[in-house]
Design a protein around this motif. Structure first.
Motif, PDB file in Angstrom:
ATOM      1  N   LEU A 162       0.838  -1.201   0.000  1.00  0.00           N
ATOM      2  CA  LEU A 162       0.000   0.000   0.000  1.00  0.00           C
ATOM      3  C   LEU A 162       0.874   1.253   0.000  1.00  0.00           C
ATOM      4  CD1 LEU A 162      -3.097  -0.060   0.024  1.00  0.00           C
ATOM      5  CD2 LEU A 162      -2.997   0.635   2.410  1.00  0.00           C
ATOM      6  N   SER A 163       0.435   2.280  -0.726  1.00  0.00           N
ATOM      7  CA  SER A 163       1.187   3.523  -0.830  1.00  0.00           C
ATOM      8  C   SER A 163       0.276   4.699  -0.498  1.00  0.00           C
ATOM      9  CB  SER A 163       1.789   3.678  -2.231  1.00  0.00           C
ATOM     10  OG  SER A 163       0.761   3.810  -3.194  1.00  0.00           O
ATOM     11  N   ASN A 164       0.840   5.895  -0.620  1.00  0.00           N
ATOM     12  CA  ASN A 164       0.079   7.107  -0.329  1.00  0.00           C
ATOM     13  C   ASN A 164      -1.056   7.343  -1.311  1.00  0.00           C
ATOM     14  OD1 ASN A 164       1.574   7.904   1.969  1.00  0.00           O
ATOM     15  ND2 ASN A 164       3.171   8.803   0.666  1.00  0.00           N
ATOM     16  N   ALA A 165      -1.023   6.698  -2.477  1.00  0.00           N
ATOM     17  CA  ALA A 165      -2.090   6.872  -3.458  1.00  0.00           C
ATOM     18  C   ALA A 165      -3.428   6.384  -2.912  1.00  0.00           C
ATOM     19  CB  ALA A 165      -1.731   6.127  -4.742  1.00  0.00           C
ATOM     20  N   LEU A 173      -1.943  13.528   5.598  1.00  0.00           N
ATOM     21  CA  LEU A 173      -2.430  14.900   5.775  1.00  0.00           C
ATOM     22  C   LEU A 173      -3.752  15.153   5.056  1.00  0.00           C
ATOM     23  CD1 LEU A 173       0.903  16.943   5.595  1.00  0.00           C
ATOM     24  CD2 LEU A 173      -0.505  16.474   7.604  1.00  0.00           C
ATOM     25  N   PRO A 174      -3.938  14.731   3.785  1.00  0.00           N
ATOM     26  CA  PRO A 174      -5.255  14.924   3.157  1.00  0.00           C
ATOM     27  C   PRO A 174      -6.377  14.166   3.847  1.00  0.00           C
ATOM     28  CG  PRO A 174      -3.579  14.516   1.497  1.00  0.00           C
ATOM     29  CD  PRO A 174      -2.954  14.229   2.818  1.00  0.00           C
ATOM     30  N   VAL A 175      -6.074  12.971   4.358  1.00  0.00           N
ATOM     31  CA  VAL A 175      -7.106  12.197   5.048  1.00  0.00           C
ATOM     32  C   VAL A 175      -7.569  12.917   6.311  1.00  0.00           C
ATOM     33  CG1 VAL A 175      -7.536  10.038   6.286  1.00  0.00           C
ATOM     34  CG2 VAL A 175      -6.329   9.997   4.102  1.00  0.00           C
ATOM     35  N   ILE A 176      -6.631  13.457   7.079  1.00  0.00           N
ATOM     36  CA  ILE A 176      -6.991  14.143   8.324  1.00  0.00           C
ATOM     37  C   ILE A 176      -7.784  15.419   8.033  1.00  0.00           C
ATOM     38  CG2 ILE A 176      -6.026  15.320  10.329  1.00  0.00           C
ATOM     39  CD1 ILE A 176      -3.754  13.276  10.257  1.00  0.00           C
ATOM     40  N   ARG A 177      -7.456  16.096   6.942  1.00  0.00           N
ATOM     41  CA  ARG A 177      -8.159  17.327   6.608  1.00  0.00           C
ATOM     42  C   ARG A 177      -9.560  17.080   6.064  1.00  0.00           C
ATOM     43  NH1 ARG A 177      -2.895  19.682   3.430  1.00  0.00           N
ATOM     44  NH2 ARG A 177      -1.674  20.304   5.280  1.00  0.00           N
ATOM     45  N   LEU A 196      -8.757   7.780  -0.693  1.00  0.00           N
ATOM     46  CA  LEU A 196      -9.686   7.772   0.444  1.00  0.00           C
ATOM     47  C   LEU A 196     -10.102   9.194   0.824  1.00  0.00           C
ATOM     48  CD1 LEU A 196     -11.128   6.265   2.740  1.00  0.00           C
ATOM     49  CD2 LEU A 196      -9.003   6.388   4.059  1.00  0.00           C
ATOM     50  N   ALA A 197      -9.185  10.141   0.761  1.00  0.00           N
ATOM     51  CA  ALA A 197      -9.507  11.524   1.110  1.00  0.00           C
ATOM     52  C   ALA A 197     -10.512  12.131   0.137  1.00  0.00           C
ATOM     53  CB  ALA A 197      -8.235  12.360   1.155  1.00  0.00           C
ATOM     54  N   ASN A 198     -10.509  11.666  -1.114  1.00  0.00           N
ATOM     55  CA  ASN A 198     -11.423  12.194  -2.123  1.00  0.00           C
ATOM     56  C   ASN A 198     -12.630  11.293  -2.366  1.00  0.00           C
ATOM     57  OD1 ASN A 198      -9.663  14.390  -2.595  1.00  0.00           O
ATOM     58  ND2 ASN A 198      -8.422  13.122  -3.979  1.00  0.00           N
ATOM     59  N   ALA A 199     -12.753  10.195  -1.605  1.00  0.00           N
ATOM     60  CA  ALA A 199     -13.844   9.247  -1.809  1.00  0.00           C
ATOM     61  C   ALA A 199     -15.138   9.792  -1.220  1.00  0.00           C
ATOM     62  CB  ALA A 199     -13.495   7.903  -1.174  1.00  0.00           C
ATOM     63  N   PRO A 200     -16.300   9.272  -1.668  1.00  0.00           N
ATOM     64  CA  PRO A 200     -17.575   9.745  -1.099  1.00  0.00           C
ATOM     65  C   PRO A 200     -17.752   9.406   0.371  1.00  0.00           C
ATOM     66  CG  PRO A 200     -17.932   8.338  -3.027  1.00  0.00           C
ATOM     67  CD  PRO A 200     -16.488   8.335  -2.763  1.00  0.00           C
ATOM     68  N   CYS A 201     -16.991   8.427   0.857  1.00  0.00           N
ATOM     69  CA  CYS A 201     -17.147   8.033   2.263  1.00  0.00           C
ATOM     70  C   CYS A 201     -16.294   8.873   3.209  1.00  0.00           C
ATOM     71  CB  CYS A 201     -16.792   6.563   2.436  1.00  0.00           C
ATOM     72  SG  CYS A 201     -15.071   6.166   2.022  1.00  0.00           S
ATOM     73  N   LEU A 253      -9.850   4.307  11.130  1.00  0.00           N
ATOM     74  CA  LEU A 253      -8.876   3.994  10.084  1.00  0.00           C
ATOM     75  C   LEU A 253      -7.654   3.364  10.730  1.00  0.00           C
ATOM     76  CD1 LEU A 253      -7.838   4.172   7.158  1.00  0.00           C
ATOM     77  CD2 LEU A 253      -6.963   6.461   7.711  1.00  0.00           C
ATOM     78  N   SER A 254      -7.221   2.246  10.169  1.00  0.00           N
ATOM     79  CA  SER A 254      -6.035   1.545  10.665  1.00  0.00           C
ATOM     80  C   SER A 254      -5.109   1.257   9.490  1.00  0.00           C
ATOM     81  CB  SER A 254      -6.429   0.240  11.366  1.00  0.00           C
ATOM     82  OG  SER A 254      -5.279  -0.470  11.774  1.00  0.00           O
ATOM     83  N   VAL A 255      -3.920   1.849   9.538  1.00  0.00           N
ATOM     84  CA  VAL A 255      -2.888   1.619   8.513  1.00  0.00           C
ATOM     85  C   VAL A 255      -1.570   1.249   9.191  1.00  0.00           C
ATOM     86  CG1 VAL A 255      -3.939   3.061   6.744  1.00  0.00           C
ATOM     87  CG2 VAL A 255      -2.454   4.101   8.458  1.00  0.00           C
ATOM     88  N   SER A 256      -1.633   0.583  10.314  1.00  0.00           N
ATOM     89  CA  SER A 256      -0.426   0.209  11.047  1.00  0.00           C
ATOM     90  C   SER A 256       0.444  -0.731  10.209  1.00  0.00           C
ATOM     91  CB  SER A 256      -0.809  -0.475  12.359  1.00  0.00           C
ATOM     92  OG  SER A 256      -1.588   0.384  13.165  1.00  0.00           O
ATOM     93  N   TYR A 257       1.748  -0.557  10.362  1.00  0.00           N
ATOM     94  CA  TYR A 257       2.756  -1.384   9.690  1.00  0.00           C
ATOM     95  C   TYR A 257       2.711  -1.255   8.169  1.00  0.00           C
ATOM     96  CZ  TYR A 257       3.732  -3.546  14.170  1.00  0.00           C
ATOM     97  OH  TYR A 257       4.094  -3.758  15.477  1.00  0.00           O
TER      98      TYR A 257
END
Length: 704
Positions: free
Chosen positions: A489-492, A523-527, A497-502, A509-513
């Protein structure tokens, strides 16, 4: 008192003296104490007014007794009815007469007595006319005192006149009827008693059963045990009481949870038949991690056809025969959990899917056989599942997932190249640790689960960004997303996810490891996700910028709250896990702590401060964690001043520590980490470091 001598008769002034020819007059000494009281009583009994009463002689008077109180010439015919003073006593012929006095005569005044007057003796019982004359008269009723200090002649209406005003207050007669004694518990309806017992814990109810027989009957009333959840108290009560509850309340019990009741292992052999005979109205049945034999479980399943929820987790004694019984006797089944049952596979589950048309929740963790084509097609055709949890099922592969989502040989839309099938009703889908899945199977989920709310795809190491992009675009109600340990998985994906309808509805959200994720994606996800409640991003490449942005977003949430927080005690609005992140320093942690203890004043309003409504709960480097925990404790308690002081003192300590070691040990290590952080930002934003060769870097964790 002087010696008393009996006289031969009653002495009067006209009676002869006998042996004594002269009356001796002498002044007796002044009496004290008890003798003075007796003399006063004699004076009261010799009053001239008593002769007019015409009373008979007192029955208690005895003429032969010594020191008897009497009176002299109480007859009204005596011409000498006057008293002789309070200390005068006369002796005649050896008989002592009582001293007499008139209330108006002074006590010290001695009367004149003529020595020539002849004294005539009168008979004791008869007067001069031969009639019976009283020789003594009792005290009048108005002078006699009763037991309560009130004269006997006084009527009750004027009792208050004779009583002491200050010591005996006037009391009104109590004319109200006597109050009836009320037995509140005995006269209370049984329904209210049961409702009162509902506020007690099961352990307390069992203790109350020892009060009396009536309480014992009430404590084991079936209406009190309609929901029997023994998982919370089975360690506190003996197995005998638990069996008694089940047998006495069996017809009323609808929810029976025996999770962890290992003490019933021996009781099932002797009491299983009795328990299952009375428990015939169950709707929810759970024996998770309960040491129960197979026969007892079969009895429960056969005698409860209205079962809706069945939990058989970790029941090692069960096999597919129990599932066949459920399929034949429980048509109302909606929830089934057979996780970690070693002797159950998809063959038994297929019977349930075919018979139970209302099945909505199926949990089958570590159940083999998920690559069976017939079973998967039955699930596709039934299409009633809303929750499917099949984590740790290693045989669930791409073909099984495609059959579950699209069926066999679906019709393909030529414009979109998608299968034309009815959308799945799944709302929660968990296929974590299904290592056989790849992008091919995951792409079949896109645009086929429009109602999806929770997706857990952790530890599926073969999934990439392309597999998740279509899913994020077609799930507008997604609130829970678990992508832990997806190495590819990458930042893409985070940008999608930041631009998704959800994004406006995302909460967890869990992206551990996911070691390739950094500030560019987070940063876009948090905003763009204002409703986030928990973020797990440990062991990633995020830096202090993410922590600063999180603190700023929480501050914006607090400013949007119109009512504010006047109490000063906020709540936890976001849980952030950022430990083992090599680019997170104490400065980012300090920013979070500073924002948590911040309060502000709104313009054009009162001067009362507005305290934060939500704060960030941070889990970071273990060396900083004690300070963070203490700071959070003070903020939650409303002590913002002490929290700010702690944050300031800790920052001063960290600055002093860095200054002390700026030219000493560790200086080269800190400079190397600064260069590595600069290269990480360059790689994420510009594609590489300008003007130099890229340094080799390890993906390990380095803190401080």
């Amino acid at each position: 008192m002087d010696h008393m001598v009996e006289s031969p008769g009653t002495l009067t002034p006209m009676s002869p003296m006998g042996n004594s020819s002269q009356v001796s007059l002498s002044v007796p000494p002044k009496l004290k104490g008890r003798r003075r009281i007796l003399q006063s009583l004699q004076r009261m009994s010799s009053s001239p007014s008593l002769a007019k009463m015409g009373r008979s002689r007192a029955s208690t008077y005895s003429s032969g007794s010594r020191a008897a109180m009497s009176c002299v010439s109480l007859s009204s015919s005596s011409p000498y009815g006057q008293a002789y003073g309070n200390s005068y006593s006369s002796q005649s012929g050896g008989f002592l007469t009582a001293p007499t006095s008139v209330p108006n005569t002074p006590g010290t005044e001695m009367p004149f007595f003529d020595s020539k007057v002849r004294i005539r003796f009168l008979s004791r019982e008869h007067g001069s006319s031969g009639t019976v004359t009283p020789t003594t008269v009792p005290l009048p009723a108005e002078f006699r005192v009763g037991s309560k200090g009130i004269p006997l002649g006084v009527t009750p209406e004027i009792t208050e006149v004779f009583e002491d005003y200050f010591t005996r207050p006037a009391t009104r007669p109590n004319t109200s009827p006597p109050r009836r004694k009320i037995d509140f518990w005995g006269e209370m309806p049984d329904e209210i008693k049961v409702e009162i017992f509902r506020y007690l814990k099961p352990k307390e109810i069992v203790r109350c059963s020892a009060v009396s027989r009536r309480w014992h009957q009430m404590c084991f009333d079936g209406q009190l045990w309609t929901s029997l959840d023994a998982s919370e108290f089975y360690r506190d009560i003996p197995s005998e009481s638990l069996v008694k509850i089940m047998t006495d309340a069996g017809p009323f019990v609808k929810d029976l949870n025996l999770r962890g009741c290992v003490q019933l292992r021996e009781r099932w052999l002797s009491d299983s038949q009795k328990i299952t005979d009375v428990c015939r109205n169950l709707e929810n049945f759970s024996i998770e991690d309960c040491k129960i034999d197979r026969t007892s479980v079969h009895y429960f399943l056969l005698r409860n056809p209205r079962l809706v929820h069945i939990n058989l987790t970790k029941s090692a004694a069960l096999n597919n025969s129990a599932l066949k019984i459920i399929a034949s006797t429980c048509p109302q089944l909606q929830h089934l959990n057979v996780s970690w049952c070693q002797h159950i596979d998809t063959k038994g589950l297929q019977k349930i899917v075919q018979s139970c048309a209302k099945l909505k929740d199926l949990r089958a963790i570590e159940i083999p056989g998920w690559n069976e084509k017939g079973f998967i097609l039955d699930l596709f055709q039934r299409n009633t599942l809303e929750r499917l949890i099949i984590s740790h099922c290693t045989d669930f592969d791409d073909n099984a997932l495609e059959l579950l989502m699209q069926g066999e040989d679906p019709e393909i839309d030529p414009l979109t190249t998608r299968a034309v099938v009815p959308p799945r009703r799944l709302r929660h889908f968990d296929f974590s640790r299904c290592n056989a899945l790849t992008d091919k199977g995951a792409e079949a989920m896109a645009y086929n689960m429009p109602d999806l709310v929770g997706l857990q795809a952790s530890n599926c190491s073969s999934l990439t960004d392309s597999a998740l992009s279509g899913i994020l675009e077609s799930t507008p109600f997604l609130t829970h997303l678990d992508l832990e340990e997806l190495d590819e998985l990458s930042n893409a994906t985070l940008k999608n996810l930041a631009n998704a309808p959800c994004a406006p509805l995302l909460e967890h959200l869990s992206v551990s490891y996911c070691e390739d994720l950094g500030d560019a994606g987070m940063l876009p996800v948090i905003r763009n996700c204002p409703n986030l409640k928990s973020i797990y991003m440990d062991n990633t490449k995020i830096s202090d910028l993410v922590l600063t942005e999180v603190a700023a977003q929480i501050r914006l949430r607090n400013r949007k709250v119109t009512a504010g927080n006047s109490s000063g005690k906020p709540r936890i609005g976001l849980r952030l896990v950022a430990f083992d992140c090599q680019n997170v320093n104490w400065t980012g942690v300090r920013e979070v702590l500073s924002r948590n203890a911040e309060f502000y004043r709104r313009p054009h309003e009162s001067m009362a401060p507005h305290y934060p409504c939500e704060i960030v709960s941070l889990k970071c480097f273990y060396g900083y964690q004690p300070t963070v925990d203490e700071h959070t404790k003070r903020v939650l308690g409303g002590d913002l001043a002490r929290a700010s002081m702690l944050e300031r003192k800790w920052a001063e300590f960290m600055i002093a520590t860095e200054e002390a070691g700026a030219q000493g040990a560790g200086a080269r290590r800190r400079r190397r980490r600064a260069r590595e952080a600069a290269m990480v930002h360059a790689d994420e934003e510009e594609g590489g470091v300008r003007g130099g060769r890229r340094r080799a870097r390890s993906g390990g964790c380095a803190v401080m």
